[in-house]
Scaffold this motif. Structure first.
Motif, PDB file in Angstrom:
ATOM      1  N   LYS A  26      -0.506  -4.565  -9.626  1.00 50.92           N
ATOM      2  CA  LYS A  26      -1.683  -4.330 -10.464  1.00 50.92           C
ATOM      3  C   LYS A  26      -1.708  -5.192 -11.714  1.00 50.92           C
ATOM      4  CE  LYS A  26      -2.774  -1.098  -7.560  1.00 50.92           C
ATOM      5  NZ  LYS A  26      -3.819  -1.364  -6.542  1.00 50.92           N
TER       6      LYS A  26
ATOM      7  N   ASN B  57       3.795 -11.131  -5.042  1.00 48.54           N
ATOM      8  CA  ASN B  57       4.039  -9.837  -5.680  1.00 48.54           C
ATOM      9  C   ASN B  57       5.055  -9.904  -6.806  1.00 48.54           C
ATOM     10  OD1 ASN B  57       2.183  -8.363  -4.138  1.00 48.54           O
ATOM     11  ND2 ASN B  57       3.646  -8.113  -2.468  1.00 48.54           N
TER      12      ASN B  57
ATOM     13  N   GLU C   1       0.806  -1.233   0.000  1.00 49.06           N
ATOM     14  CA  GLU C   1       0.000   0.000   0.000  1.00 49.06           C
ATOM     15  C   GLU C   1       0.835   1.278   0.000  1.00 49.06           C
ATOM     16  OE1 GLU C   1      -3.195  -0.057  -0.393  1.00 49.06           O
ATOM     17  OE2 GLU C   1      -3.607  -2.172  -0.034  1.00 49.06           O
TER      18      GLU C   1
ATOM     19  N   ASP D 212      -0.134  -7.149  -3.997  1.00 45.93           N
ATOM     20  CA  ASP D 212      -0.024  -5.692  -3.989  1.00 45.93           C
ATOM     21  C   ASP D 212       0.340  -5.105  -5.350  1.00 45.93           C
ATOM     22  OD1 ASP D 212      -0.392  -5.381  -1.083  1.00 45.93           O
ATOM     23  OD2 ASP D 212       1.519  -6.420  -0.936  1.00 45.93           O
TER      24      ASP D 212
END
Length: 231
Positions: A186, A155, A87, A184
């Motif tokens: 995209k 990730n 984040e 985390d």
């Protein structure tokens, strides 16, 4: 795994001595899922540990890696992970490359120190018997005679996971850990892609261990939090 050709050096002898003294009893599983993980890693070249935080994936991986080094099954331990924050971005960190990457590897280093002691882990890092490096620096590498752990693998991109899995050479033991519920990035997860590709092959060289909420061992409170967010 076969024994590496190179003899054990002084720092590995110290590790073996310290490891025996510190661990008066052998590594033991705290639940059936951990037992399955220990068995898989000891008997399979490549093991995927999949599941939520607090299930002991990192600690068991660290302990097994130290065990292999102390037993002279491997010459060194390699720890890697993608440089992705959860984040919040930390921005540019001060210091040299090792200092910049250190925060990312704190969880794994703490697991090593819990098992072998901070002073000994520091000594093994200095002599490169333990190496911690970002996944981005693995291109062109070839892993041989080593115990390799890829942490936070959820990730990785598909390309990064492919790069990592094609670095594996002779006499390697590999653990890939990750939680597919905490991605985390995209883009498609390399861990999710690898599991889908490899599961159907039924290869004797690859094992999958899935932890659930009931396998959390960090604390009762941690288990409660995992269950709350899963709901």
């Amino acid at each position: 795994m076969g024994k590496p050709r190179q003899k054990q050096t002084a720092d590995a002898e110290l590790l073996a001595d310290y490891f025996v003294k510190r661990s008066s009893k052998p590594l033991e599983a705290r639940n059936p899922r951990q037992r399955k993980f220990l068995t898989a890693v000891r008997n399979t070249p490549l093991t995927f540990g999949l599941g939520p935080a607090g299930t002991g994936k990192t600690f068991l991986s660290a302990a097994l890696a130290l065990e292999a080094l102390a037993d002279e099954d491997v010459e060194r331990i390699v720890i890697t992970r993608p440089m992705v924050e959860a984040e919040e971005h930390m921005g540019f960190l001060p210091g040299d490359a090792n200092e910049k990457f250190a925060p990312y590897f704190t969880p794994f280093r703490e697991a090593l120190e819990e098992r072998a002691g901070s002073g000994h882990v520091q000594a093994l890092l200095k002599t490169r018997r333990i190496e911690m490096a970002p996944l981005a620096l693995m291109r062109g590498r070839s892993f041989k005679d080593c115990f390799v752990v890829l942490d936070e693998a959820q990730n990785t991109t598909v390309g990064q996971m492919r790069l990592f899995l094609t670095r594996l050479g002779e006499n390697v033991k590999v653990i890939v850990n990750g939680d597919l519920d905490q991605i985390d990035i995209k883009v498609p997860s390399g861990l999710e892609d690898a599991v889908a590709r490899l599961r159907g092959r039924n290869s004797p060289s690859v094992a999958f261990v899935h932890y659930g909420q009931q396998d959390v061992v960090r604390s009762a409170l941690c288990q409660e939090m995992v269950e709350a967010y899963a709901a």
